[in-house]
Design a protein around this motif. Structure first.
Motif, PDB file in Angstrom:
ATOM      1  N   GLY A 101       0.809  -1.217   0.000  1.00  0.00           N
ATOM      2  CA  GLY A 101       0.000   0.000   0.000  1.00  0.00           C
ATOM      3  C   GLY A 101       0.842   1.267   0.000  1.00  0.00           C
ATOM      4  O   GLY A 101       0.675   2.128  -0.877  1.00  0.00           O
ATOM      5  N   PRO A 102       1.758   1.424   0.970  1.00  0.00           N
ATOM      6  CA  PRO A 102       2.610   2.622   0.954  1.00  0.00           C
ATOM      7  C   PRO A 102       3.499   2.713  -0.285  1.00  0.00           C
ATOM      8  O   PRO A 102       3.751   3.808  -0.798  1.00  0.00           O
ATOM      9  CB  PRO A 102       3.465   2.482   2.218  1.00  0.00           C
ATOM     10  N   LEU A 103       3.964   1.564  -0.769  1.00  0.00           N
ATOM     11  CA  LEU A 103       4.789   1.581  -1.981  1.00  0.00           C
ATOM     12  C   LEU A 103       3.994   2.080  -3.181  1.00  0.00           C
ATOM     13  O   LEU A 103       4.502   2.868  -3.987  1.00  0.00           O
ATOM     14  CB  LEU A 103       5.346   0.186  -2.266  1.00  0.00           C
ATOM     15  N   LEU A 104       2.757   1.644  -3.295  1.00  0.00           N
ATOM     16  CA  LEU A 104       1.911   2.118  -4.389  1.00  0.00           C
ATOM     17  C   LEU A 104       1.618   3.612  -4.260  1.00  0.00           C
ATOM     18  O   LEU A 104       1.558   4.330  -5.255  1.00  0.00           O
ATOM     19  CB  LEU A 104       0.613   1.322  -4.448  1.00  0.00           C
ATOM     20  N   PHE A 105       1.436   4.075  -3.036  1.00  0.00           N
ATOM     21  CA  PHE A 105       1.186   5.495  -2.802  1.00  0.00           C
ATOM     22  C   PHE A 105       2.401   6.325  -3.222  1.00  0.00           C
ATOM     23  O   PHE A 105       2.255   7.362  -3.891  1.00  0.00           O
ATOM     24  CB  PHE A 105       0.852   5.738  -1.328  1.00  0.00           C
ATOM     25  N   ILE A 106       3.583   5.884  -2.845  1.00  0.00           N
ATOM     26  CA  ILE A 106       4.808   6.600  -3.224  1.00  0.00           C
ATOM     27  C   ILE A 106       4.984   6.589  -4.741  1.00  0.00           C
ATOM     28  O   ILE A 106       5.348   7.601  -5.346  1.00  0.00           O
ATOM     29  CB  ILE A 106       6.024   5.986  -2.504  1.00  0.00           C
ATOM     30  N   TYR A 107       4.705   5.460  -5.365  1.00  0.00           N
ATOM     31  CA  TYR A 107       4.826   5.370  -6.819  1.00  0.00           C
ATOM     32  C   TYR A 107       3.807   6.287  -7.504  1.00  0.00           C
ATOM     33  O   TYR A 107       4.124   6.910  -8.520  1.00  0.00           O
ATOM     34  CB  TYR A 107       4.655   3.925  -7.277  1.00  0.00           C
ATOM     35  N   ALA A 108       2.605   6.385  -6.943  1.00  0.00           N
ATOM     36  CA  ALA A 108       1.595   7.282  -7.516  1.00  0.00           C
ATOM     37  C   ALA A 108       2.066   8.735  -7.421  1.00  0.00           C
ATOM     38  O   ALA A 108       1.884   9.518  -8.366  1.00  0.00           O
ATOM     39  CB  ALA A 108       0.261   7.098  -6.803  1.00  0.00           C
ATOM     40  N   LEU A 109       2.679   9.105  -6.307  1.00  0.00           N
ATOM     41  CA  LEU A 109       3.226  10.464  -6.184  1.00  0.00           C
ATOM     42  C   LEU A 109       4.334  10.699  -7.206  1.00  0.00           C
ATOM     43  O   LEU A 109       4.440  11.781  -7.792  1.00  0.00           O
ATOM     44  CB  LEU A 109       3.760  10.706  -4.780  1.00  0.00           C
ATOM     45  N   TYR A 110       5.152   9.690  -7.438  1.00  0.00           N
ATOM     46  CA  TYR A 110       6.207   9.796  -8.451  1.00  0.00           C
ATOM     47  C   TYR A 110       5.602  10.011  -9.839  1.00  0.00           C
ATOM     48  O   TYR A 110       6.085  10.848 -10.605  1.00  0.00           O
ATOM     49  CB  TYR A 110       7.069   8.537  -8.421  1.00  0.00           C
ATOM     50  N   LEU A 111       4.556   9.252 -10.151  1.00  0.00           N
ATOM     51  CA  LEU A 111       3.917   9.404 -11.459  1.00  0.00           C
ATOM     52  C   LEU A 111       3.311  10.793 -11.632  1.00  0.00           C
ATOM     53  O   LEU A 111       3.399  11.385 -12.713  1.00  0.00           O
ATOM     54  CB  LEU A 111       2.852   8.332 -11.655  1.00  0.00           C
ATOM     55  N   VAL A 112       2.704  11.320 -10.581  1.00  0.00           N
ATOM     56  CA  VAL A 112       2.160  12.682 -10.651  1.00  0.00           C
ATOM     57  C   VAL A 112       3.300  13.674 -10.869  1.00  0.00           C
ATOM     58  O   VAL A 112       3.171  14.625 -11.641  1.00  0.00           O
ATOM     59  CB  VAL A 112       1.359  13.021  -9.379  1.00  0.00           C
ATOM     60  N   GLY A 113       4.431  13.446 -10.217  1.00  0.00           N
ATOM     61  CA  GLY A 113       5.586  14.329 -10.383  1.00  0.00           C
ATOM     62  C   GLY A 113       6.138  14.312 -11.794  1.00  0.00           C
ATOM     63  O   GLY A 113       6.642  15.327 -12.280  1.00  0.00           O
ATOM     64  N   THR A 114       6.046  13.171 -12.470  1.00  0.00           N
ATOM     65  CA  THR A 114       6.536  13.112 -13.848  1.00  0.00           C
ATOM     66  C   THR A 114       5.623  13.875 -14.806  1.00  0.00           C
ATOM     67  O   THR A 114       6.067  14.280 -15.876  1.00  0.00           O
ATOM     68  CB  THR A 114       6.659  11.653 -14.332  1.00  0.00           C
ATOM     69  N   LEU A 115       4.380  14.081 -14.412  1.00  0.00           N
ATOM     70  CA  LEU A 115       3.445  14.813 -15.260  1.00  0.00           C
ATOM     71  C   LEU A 115       3.594  16.327 -15.142  1.00  0.00           C
ATOM     72  O   LEU A 115       3.074  17.064 -15.972  1.00  0.00           O
ATOM     73  CB  LEU A 115       2.005  14.419 -14.918  1.00  0.00           C
ATOM     74  N   LEU A 116       4.303  16.794 -14.117  1.00  0.00           N
ATOM     75  CA  LEU A 116       4.478  18.234 -13.922  1.00  0.00           C
ATOM     76  C   LEU A 116       5.369  18.809 -15.010  1.00  0.00           C
ATOM     77  O   LEU A 116       6.285  18.139 -15.497  1.00  0.00           O
ATOM     78  CB  LEU A 116       5.108  18.507 -12.557  1.00  0.00           C
ATOM     79  N   PRO A 117       5.129  20.062 -15.398  1.00  0.00           N
ATOM     80  CA  PRO A 117       6.011  20.685 -16.391  1.00  0.00           C
ATOM     81  C   PRO A 117       7.417  20.898 -15.814  1.00  0.00           C
ATOM     82  O   PRO A 117       7.593  21.018 -14.598  1.00  0.00           O
ATOM     83  CB  PRO A 117       5.331  22.015 -16.694  1.00  0.00           C
ATOM     84  N   GLU A 118       8.390  20.967 -16.682  1.00  0.00           N
ATOM     85  CA  GLU A 118       9.788  21.092 -16.259  1.00  0.00           C
ATOM     86  C   GLU A 118      10.044  22.400 -15.502  1.00  0.00           C
ATOM     87  O   GLU A 118      10.874  22.433 -14.594  1.00  0.00           O
ATOM     88  CB  GLU A 118      10.698  21.010 -17.481  1.00  0.00           C
ATOM     89  N   GLU A 119       9.308  23.463 -15.847  1.00  0.00           N
ATOM     90  CA  GLU A 119       9.505  24.745 -15.164  1.00  0.00           C
ATOM     91  C   GLU A 119       9.178  24.627 -13.674  1.00  0.00           C
ATOM     92  O   GLU A 119       9.837  25.234 -12.834  1.00  0.00           O
ATOM     93  CB  GLU A 119       8.627  25.844 -15.771  1.00  0.00           C
ATOM     94  N   SER A 120       8.152  23.874 -13.341  1.00  0.00           N
ATOM     95  CA  SER A 120       7.782  23.747 -11.935  1.00  0.00           C
ATOM     96  C   SER A 120       8.793  22.907 -11.168  1.00  0.00           C
ATOM     97  O   SER A 120       8.961  23.079  -9.967  1.00  0.00           O
ATOM     98  CB  SER A 120       6.389  23.135 -11.804  1.00  0.00           C
ATOM     99  N   LYS A 121       9.476  22.017 -11.850  1.00  0.00           N
ATOM    100  CA  LYS A 121      10.484  21.197 -11.173  1.00  0.00           C
ATOM    101  C   LYS A 121      11.742  22.001 -10.888  1.00  0.00           C
ATOM    102  O   LYS A 121      12.453  21.719  -9.924  1.00  0.00           O
ATOM    103  CB  LYS A 121      10.849  19.995 -12.046  1.00  0.00           C
ATOM    104  N   GLN A 122      12.022  23.013 -11.696  1.00  0.00           N
ATOM    105  CA  GLN A 122      13.240  23.810 -11.549  1.00  0.00           C
ATOM    106  C   GLN A 122      13.000  25.102 -10.778  1.00  0.00           C
ATOM    107  O   GLN A 122      13.937  25.858 -10.549  1.00  0.00           O
ATOM    108  CB  GLN A 122      13.814  24.138 -12.932  1.00  0.00           C
ATOM    109  N   ALA A 123      11.765  25.381 -10.394  1.00  0.00           N
ATOM    110  CA  ALA A 123      11.447  26.629  -9.699  1.00  0.00           C
ATOM    111  C   ALA A 123      12.045  26.624  -8.293  1.00  0.00           C
ATOM    112  O   ALA A 123      12.299  25.583  -7.708  1.00  0.00           O
ATOM    113  CB  ALA A 123       9.931  26.811  -9.609  1.00  0.00           C
TER     114      ALA A 123
END
Length: 95
Positions: free
Chosen positions: A40-62
């Motif tokens: 369960g926690p592993l799937l939750f962490i992976y889901a957060l990772y997947l959401v993070g990959t969908l973010l635009p590059e500008e928000s990751k470098q801000a």
């Protein structure tokens, strides 16, 4: 009364296949709960990772929006002027 009269499974009064099915059902439920606890926690962490990959590059470098937010608290703590709302005071009493 002997113990075998108190417990029918000791004198063969209970069907062995029912005991096996009961035991295996309990083992399967325990394995399912264990799988939920572990994965369960592993799937939750992976889901957060997947959401993070969908973010635009500008928000990751801000820059961090809370940068410097806690620096004044650290300066107060080092200077000895930090006074939390509740907690142990410098003289050892609780406020």
């Amino acid at each position: 009364m002997t113990q075998s009269k108190d417990h029918p499974f000791l004198d063969g009064g209970v069907d062995k296949s029912k005991l096996w099915s009961f035991t295996l059902r309990k083992l399967a439920v325990g394995a399912g709960v264990g799988a939920i606890v572990v994965f369960g926690p592993l799937l939750f962490i992976y889901a957060l990772y997947l959401v993070g990959t969908l973010l635009p590059e500008e928000s990751k470098q801000a820059q961090d929006p809370s940068q410097g937010e806690f620096s004044s608290l650290e300066q107060d703590r080092v200077a000895g002027t930090f006074a939390p709302a509740h907690g142990w005071t410098a003289d050892g009493s609780w406020s």
